[in-house]
Design a protein around this motif. Structure first.
Motif, PDB file in Angstrom:
ATOM      1  N   THR A 137      36.246  35.344  27.920  1.00 29.33           N
ATOM      2  CA  THR A 137      36.425  35.854  29.056  1.00 29.33           C
ATOM      3  C   THR A 137      34.855  36.086  29.876  1.00 29.33           C
ATOM      4  O   THR A 137      34.796  36.774  30.920  1.00 29.33           O
ATOM      5  N   LYS A 138      33.895  35.256  29.220  1.00 31.75           N
ATOM      6  CA  LYS A 138      32.561  35.643  29.933  1.00 31.75           C
ATOM      7  C   LYS A 138      32.320  35.294  31.243  1.00 31.75           C
ATOM      8  O   LYS A 138      31.566  35.648  31.973  1.00 31.75           O
ATOM      9  N   ASP A 139      33.287  34.262  31.712  1.00 28.68           N
ATOM     10  CA  ASP A 139      32.997  33.889  33.189  1.00 28.68           C
ATOM     11  C   ASP A 139      34.037  34.457  34.127  1.00 28.68           C
ATOM     12  O   ASP A 139      34.308  33.945  35.071  1.00 28.68           O
ATOM     13  N   TYR A 140      34.823  35.355  33.840  1.00 23.37           N
ATOM     14  CA  TYR A 140      35.715  36.082  34.449  1.00 23.37           C
ATOM     15  C   TYR A 140      35.478  36.996  35.227  1.00 23.37           C
ATOM     16  O   TYR A 140      34.357  37.721  35.254  1.00 23.37           O
ATOM     17  N   THR A 141      35.895  37.023  36.420  1.00 20.89           N
ATOM     18  CA  THR A 141      35.735  38.083  37.579  1.00 20.89           C
ATOM     19  C   THR A 141      36.403  39.503  37.097  1.00 20.89           C
ATOM     20  O   THR A 141      37.220  39.326  36.137  1.00 20.89           O
ATOM     21  N   ASP A 142      36.187  40.567  37.838  1.00 22.85           N
ATOM     22  CA  ASP A 142      36.761  41.738  37.337  1.00 22.85           C
ATOM     23  C   ASP A 142      38.253  41.784  37.463  1.00 22.85           C
ATOM     24  O   ASP A 142      38.833  42.141  36.573  1.00 22.85           O
ATOM     25  N   GLU A 143      38.556  41.134  38.498  1.00 25.56           N
ATOM     26  CA  GLU A 143      40.018  41.025  38.531  1.00 25.56           C
ATOM     27  C   GLU A 143      40.705  40.037  37.482  1.00 25.56           C
ATOM     28  O   GLU A 143      41.997  40.596  36.853  1.00 25.56           O
ATOM     29  N   GLN A 144      40.358  38.981  37.152  1.00 20.93           N
ATOM     30  CA  GLN A 144      40.590  38.231  36.019  1.00 20.93           C
ATOM     31  C   GLN A 144      40.547  38.791  34.775  1.00 20.93           C
ATOM     32  O   GLN A 144      41.459  38.868  34.036  1.00 20.93           O
ATOM     33  N   LEU A 145      39.672  39.486  34.478  1.00 21.71           N
ATOM     34  CA  LEU A 145      39.435  40.310  33.356  1.00 21.71           C
ATOM     35  C   LEU A 145      40.534  41.499  33.167  1.00 21.71           C
ATOM     36  O   LEU A 145      40.995  41.706  32.122  1.00 21.71           O
ATOM     37  N   MET A 146      40.805  42.250  34.159  1.00 20.83           N
ATOM     38  CA  MET A 146      41.787  43.157  34.304  1.00 20.83           C
ATOM     39  C   MET A 146      43.195  42.609  34.188  1.00 20.83           C
ATOM     40  O   MET A 146      43.894  43.195  33.357  1.00 20.83           O
ATOM     41  N   THR A 147      43.470  41.379  34.774  1.00 23.23           N
ATOM     42  CA  THR A 147      44.733  40.711  34.369  1.00 23.23           C
ATOM     43  C   THR A 147      44.845  40.228  32.873  1.00 23.23           C
ATOM     44  O   THR A 147      45.845  40.463  32.391  1.00 23.23           O
ATOM     45  N   PHE A 148      43.517  39.751  32.313  1.00 23.70           N
ATOM     46  CA  PHE A 148      43.777  39.443  30.690  1.00 23.70           C
ATOM     47  C   PHE A 148      43.998  40.679  30.144  1.00 23.70           C
ATOM     48  O   PHE A 148      44.934  40.662  29.205  1.00 23.70           O
ATOM     49  N   ALA A 149      43.035  41.700  30.281  1.00 22.08           N
ATOM     50  CA  ALA A 149      43.342  42.858  29.435  1.00 22.08           C
ATOM     51  C   ALA A 149      44.969  43.299  29.651  1.00 22.08           C
ATOM     52  O   ALA A 149      45.454  43.651  28.462  1.00 22.08           O
TER      53      ALA A 149
END
Length: 116
Positions: free
Chosen positions: A23-35
């Motif tokens: 997830t190193k290149d994820y935006t905050d929104e992508q990180l929240m979706t991933f989580a």
């Protein structure tokens, strides 16, 4: 990195390093979706240990069913944990079992986030 812990504070060790790499290149929104996708799929290592102990005292192989290894679960079930040797090994290696499973789930979750 501090934002990462905001979304997934329960991760540690090899699992943490693996997920951070994914997830190193994820935006905050992508990180929240991933989580949100990953959190319900992951297994806590302590849960794997508890289930293995229950299997040691009762029905062997439950921990293998829990991590998606149905064939090994059936083998353990019908051989009483490979005469308890396999169950004892799983008691020792419960963190590795959980980490390997969680890495598979993290990779699947990352693919889902990328496809969105």
């Amino acid at each position: 990195m501090s934002k990462f812990f905001q979304f997934l504070p329960e991760l540690q060790g090899r699992e943490l390093a693996f997920v951070q790499g994914l997830t190193k290149d994820y935006t905050d929104e992508q990180l929240m979706t991933f989580a949100n996708i990953y959190r319900p799929r992951r297994k806590d290592p302590q849960m794997i240990l508890l289930v293995t102990l229950i299997g040691f005292l009762g029905v062997a192989g439950i921990q293998r069913f829990l991590i998606g290894q149905i064939g090994m679960g059936l083998l353990y079930f019908f051989t009483w944990g490979l005469c308890l040797i396999g169950t004892i090994i799983d008691l020792i290696n419960y963190q590795d079992l959980a980490t390997e499973y969680n890495q598979r789930m993290a990779a699947e979750s990352a693919m889902l986030v990328k496809s969105m």
